[in-house]
Design an enzyme around this catalytic site. Structure first.
Site, mmCIF file in Angstrom:
data_model
loop_
_atom_site.group_PDB
_atom_site.id
_atom_site.type_symbol
_atom_site.label_atom_id
_atom_site.label_comp_id
_atom_site.label_asym_id
_atom_site.label_seq_id
_atom_site.Cartn_x
_atom_site.Cartn_y
_atom_site.Cartn_z
ATOM 1 C CD1 TRP A 166 6.804 56.049 32.913
ATOM 2 C CD2 TRP A 166 4.716 56.425 33.626
ATOM 3 N NE1 TRP A 166 6.239 54.838 33.220
ATOM 4 C CE2 TRP A 166 4.958 55.033 33.650
ATOM 5 C CE3 TRP A 166 3.467 56.898 34.039
ATOM 6 C CZ2 TRP A 166 3.999 54.113 34.085
ATOM 7 C CZ3 TRP A 166 2.506 55.981 34.458
ATOM 8 C CH2 TRP A 166 2.767 54.610 34.487
ATOM 9 C CB SER A 176 20.413 55.938 27.098
ATOM 10 O OG SER A 176 20.142 57.210 26.524
ATOM 11 N N GLY A 224 13.993 56.471 31.850
ATOM 12 C CA GLY A 224 13.056 57.374 31.181
ATOM 13 C C GLY A 224 12.342 56.671 30.043
ATOM 14 N N GLY A 225 12.785 56.916 28.826
ATOM 15 C CA GLY A 225 12.099 56.428 27.625
ATOM 16 C C GLY A 225 11.711 54.961 27.673
ATOM 17 C CG HIS A 278 15.184 64.705 35.695
ATOM 18 N ND1 HIS A 278 15.444 65.261 34.457
ATOM 19 C CD2 HIS A 278 15.279 63.373 35.539
ATOM 20 C CE1 HIS A 278 15.668 64.279 33.598
ATOM 21 N NE2 HIS A 278 15.583 63.127 34.231
HETATM 22 P P1 PGA Z 1 16.268 58.214 29.532
HETATM 23 O O1 PGA Z 1 15.929 59.224 30.736
HETATM 24 O O2 PGA Z 1 16.228 56.824 30.114
HETATM 25 O O3 PGA Z 1 15.160 58.440 28.522
HETATM 26 O O4 PGA Z 1 17.619 58.571 29.018
HETATM 27 C C1 PGA Z 1 16.432 58.982 32.017
HETATM 28 C C2 PGA Z 1 16.013 60.112 32.921
HETATM 29 O O5 PGA Z 1 15.955 61.258 32.446
HETATM 30 O O6 PGA Z 1 15.723 59.904 34.116
#
Ligand code: PGA
Length: 255
Positions: A13, A214, A235-236, A97
């Site tokens: 998150w 992504s 992530g998003g 990360h």
């Molecule tokens: P994202 O981020 O899915 O928004 O590209 C992935 C992550 O940074 O772990």
């Protein structure tokens, strides 16, 4: 051998969600979670860890922090240690990360201390590795991955290796909407597995290696179908309970 690795889907998150928002997510997400043959982990901000851990009590969903200091305590203003994370109910921790590496100066030397510190505290490390766009264009992807994997895991014994999760996250795909192709993800993840195989082929077959960058409900299935890709760090798209549940559902059953 891929059949022995249980899928793992982790929701990173980042700096999103207050405690109330995090609890609302859990309430909405849990009824959507239909499967028991995959591991699911939520990674809230440090301030929401305790609330999320409490909301998930009695479920199989894990809670991981997004960062950790390697010392147990000391004069490290603004930092949080493994025993503190355990104290609020965390079961794992994301380490290295790319946002921590690129924006906050996280080094491989520090990670070489953090990974064993997490394991010693019984926190499952999710170690992130990955190349920049310039490194990929220059044909340096494998060199970068080799350096990160070898340095960050230098203090880890062969016996400890299967307890570690690695997330391959090409930096050019993070938060950009530009996902690696399934072939690129498979190639890099298989390369990371081969690097671990140089240490011990049997242990390497047991380490779960995720793809991140992504990942969305619309592309999860083809990425997760790759034989070496054991799950995703999202992530998003993980901020939305319905979409993250769809991503969990997209992982093929293994094991
Ligand atoms: P994202 O981020 O899915 O928004 O590209 C992935 C992550 O940074 O772990």
């Amino acid at each position: 051998m891929t059949g022995t690795r249980r899928p793992l889907l982790a929701a990173n998150w980042k700096m999103h969600k207050t405690r109330t928002e995090a609890r609302e997510f859990v309430e909405d997400f849990l009824p959507r979670l239909k499967r028991t043959d995959a591991d699911v982990v939520l990674c809230p901000a440090a301030t929401a860890l305790a609330a999320v851990a409490r909301a998930l009590e009695g479920t199989a969903v894990g809670v991981a922090a997004q960062n950790m200091h390697e010392e147990q305590q000391g004069p490290y203003t603004g930092e949080v240690s493994a025993p503190m994370l355990i104290d609020v109910g965390a079961t794992g921790v994301v380490l290295g990360h790319s946002e921590r590496r690129e924006l906050f100066g996280e080094t491989d030397a520090a990670l070489a201390r953090k990974v064993p510190a997490a394991l010693a505290a019984q926190l499952q490390p999710i170690l992130c590795v990955g190349e920049t766009e310039a490194e990929r264009d220059a044909g340096e992807t494998q060199r970068k991955l080799r350096h990160q994997v070898q340095t960050d895991l230098a203090a880890i014994s062969v016996d400890q290796l299967p307890g570690i999760v690695i997330a391959y996250e090409p930096i050019w795909a993070i938060g950009t909407g530009r996902t690696a192709s399934p072939e690129q993800a498979q190639e890099a993840v298989a390369f990371v597995r081969a690097l671990l195989g140089d240490r011990d082929p049997g242990a390497a077959e047991r380490v779960r290696i995720l793809y991140g960058g992504s990942v969305k409900a619309s592309n999860a299935e083809e990425l997760l179908a790759q034989p070496d890709v054991d799950g995703a760090l999202v992530g998003g798209a993980s901020l939305d309970p319905a979409e993250f549940a769809q991503i969990v559902a997209a992982a093929p059953a293994r094991g």
